[in-house]
Write an enzyme that holds these catalytic residues in place. Structure first.
Site, short mmCIF file in Angstrom:
data_model
loop_
_atom_site.label_atom_id
_atom_site.label_comp_id
_atom_site.label_asym_id
_atom_site.label_seq_id
_atom_site.Cartn_x
_atom_site.Cartn_y
_atom_site.Cartn_z
CB ALA A 10 -0.93 -0.01 1.22
N GLY A 12 5.01 3.32 -0.38
CA GLY A 12 6.46 3.37 -0.60
C GLY A 12 6.99 2.36 -1.59
CB ILE A 13 9.91 0.05 -1.30
CG1 ILE A 13 10.96 1.15 -1.08
CG2 ILE A 13 10.51 -1.11 -2.09
CD1 ILE A 13 12.11 0.74 -0.16
CG ASP A 41 -1.03 -6.38 12.79
OD1 ASP A 41 0.16 -6.24 12.40
OD2 ASP A 41 -1.41 -6.05 13.94
CB SER A 114 17.91 -1.90 5.65
OG SER A 114 18.47 -0.62 5.94
CE1 TYR A 153 14.00 -0.51 9.49
CE2 TYR A 153 16.29 0.05 9.05
CZ TYR A 153 15.01 -0.19 8.59
OH TYR A 153 14.74 -0.13 7.24
P1 NAI Z 1 6.44 2.61 3.95
O1 NAI Z 1 6.09 2.99 5.35
O2 NAI Z 1 6.18 3.57 2.86
O3 NAI Z 1 5.72 1.22 3.57
C1 NAI Z 1 5.74 0.15 4.45
C2 NAI Z 1 4.44 -0.63 4.28
O4 NAI Z 1 4.47 -1.74 5.18
C3 NAI Z 1 3.20 0.21 4.62
O5 NAI Z 1 2.22 0.10 3.59
C4 NAI Z 1 2.72 -0.39 5.92
O6 NAI Z 1 1.31 -0.33 6.09
C5 NAI Z 1 3.20 -1.84 5.77
N1 NAI Z 1 3.27 -2.46 7.10
C6 NAI Z 1 3.93 -1.99 8.19
N2 NAI Z 1 3.64 -2.73 9.26
C7 NAI Z 1 2.77 -3.70 8.85
C8 NAI Z 1 2.09 -4.75 9.50
N3 NAI Z 1 2.19 -4.94 10.83
N4 NAI Z 1 1.29 -5.55 8.77
C9 NAI Z 1 1.13 -5.34 7.43
N5 NAI Z 1 1.74 -4.35 6.76
C10 NAI Z 1 2.54 -3.53 7.47
O7 NAI Z 1 7.96 2.21 4.01
P2 NAI Z 1 9.04 1.87 2.88
O8 NAI Z 1 10.12 2.83 3.02
O9 NAI Z 1 8.40 1.64 1.58
O10 NAI Z 1 9.59 0.49 3.46
C11 NAI Z 1 9.53 -0.74 2.75
C12 NAI Z 1 10.67 -1.61 3.22
O11 NAI Z 1 11.90 -1.01 2.83
C13 NAI Z 1 10.75 -1.78 4.75
O12 NAI Z 1 11.07 -3.12 5.04
C14 NAI Z 1 11.88 -0.87 5.14
O13 NAI Z 1 12.52 -1.29 6.32
C15 NAI Z 1 12.79 -1.00 3.93
N6 NAI Z 1 13.76 0.07 3.76
C16 NAI Z 1 13.32 1.36 3.58
C17 NAI Z 1 14.25 2.36 3.44
C18 NAI Z 1 13.85 3.78 3.24
O14 NAI Z 1 14.72 4.68 3.36
N7 NAI Z 1 12.61 4.08 2.91
C19 NAI Z 1 15.69 2.08 3.48
C20 NAI Z 1 16.03 0.69 3.62
C21 NAI Z 1 15.08 -0.27 3.77
#
Ligand code: NAI
Length: 255
Positions: A10, A12-13, A41, A114, A153
């Site tokens: 939903a 970001g990545i 969840d 990461s 983390y």
């Molecule tokens: P984001 O916050 O935009 O997206 C993360 C998604 O995971 C959200 O849609 C959220 O609802 C979902 N999520 C979180 N907890 C959850 C749960 N308990 N159950 C179901 N869904 C859940 O974050 P982003 O940046 O797209 O992160 C994606 C991955 O990339 C993560 O694993 C993050 O650690 C990793 N990452 C991100 C970096 C960054 O700078 N944005 C850098 C390195 C790694």
């Protein structure tokens, strides 16, 4: 049409990966807390079981791809939530969907790790050992007791990278590829929350990659789409950094 499940679809990545894989002809089964085909969840054992059951139902028990993007960062409401989502939410999804992947066509799975996984000492923490031993209550207890979200983390990302690499060795005989993509800073809501945080904002802003910018989610998605494709058929058990040169800057001697 290949069928790929994507957690964290939903935002970001995960959202960018969903768009890229749909454009490459995949049917995507998104998993997230809202705005996804599967609402679940991933921070609890019950939520993970529900996610796995729904993915199996929607896919008919056969998956060609799985991309684990769901994760929480250093601004998570509790330190325990970090290993719960970033380690157990990923390792249990991999385990629960391995059977469906084994029935897929050239199946491939991928974990978003990461660069934080390489943080000094992350491999030595007791909470890392607890994660790798599969002891969720103890890992969460240790993370909450330490109370340092940046350590939790880094440990969660080290542990899931280690887990994915040892899993890759055992999955080879099932014909399932498994790789890890390790991004540096990427412009997403998770990154923005770190920048806005009073404790971590300055450190995050000061830690700039040699290329002088953060990545775009679409850049990570392009790499994921390649690794999930048949063109990457010989890439297995790898950790691919996509970080603007950050890892090379911090530890040029390690590769
Ligand atoms: P984001 O916050 O935009 O997206 C993360 C998604 O995971 C959200 O849609 C959220 O609802 C979902 N999520 C979180 N907890 C959850 C749960 N308990 N159950 C179901 N869904 C859940 O974050 P982003 O940046 O797209 O992160 C994606 C991955 O990339 C993560 O694993 C993050 O650690 C990793 N990452 C991100 C970096 C960054 O700078 N944005 C850098 C390195 C790694």
């Amino acid at each position: 049409m290949p069928v790929t499940a994507i957690s964290g679809s939903a935002s970001g990545i995960g959202a960018a990966v969903s768009t890229a894989l749909r454009a490459a002809g995949h049917r995507v089964i998104g998993i997230d807390r809202s705005n996804a085909e599967v609402i679940a969840d991933l921070s609890t054992p019950q939520g993970r079981e529900a996610a796995i059951a729904q993915v199996l139902e929607l896919s008919g028990g056969v998956l060609d791809g799985l991309v684990c993007c769901a994760g929480v960062g250093v601004t998570a409401p509790s330190c325990g939530l970090i290993p719960a989502v970033n380690y157990f939410g990923v390792s249990q999804l991999l385990g629960g969907l391995a059977g469906a992947l084994a029935k897929g066509d050239s199946p491939a799975a991928l974990v978003i790790g990461s660069v934080a996984a390489t943080q000094a000492g992350a491999d030595q923490q007791p909470m890392t050992e607890a994660m790798l031993a599969g002891d969720e209550p103890y890992a969460l207890e240790l993370a909450n007791a330490l109370g340092q979200p940046h350590v939790a983390y880094a440990c969660s990302k080290y542990a899931i990278t280690h887990h994915a690499r040892r899993t890759a060795s055992s999955w080879a005989s099932k014909g399932i590829r498994l790789n890890v993509v390790a991004p540096g800073a990427v412009e997403t809501p998770l990154h923005q929350a770190s920048l806005d945080d009073a404790r971590f904002g300055k450190a995050v802003r000061d830690f700039v990659a040699p290329l002088g910018r953060a990545g775009h989610p679409q850049e990570i998605a392009a790499l994921v789409a390649f690794l999930q494709s048949r063109q990457a058929a010989f890439i297995h058990g790898s950790v691919v950094f996509i970080d603007g040169g950050m890892d090379a800057m911090v530890r040029p001697q390690r590769f």
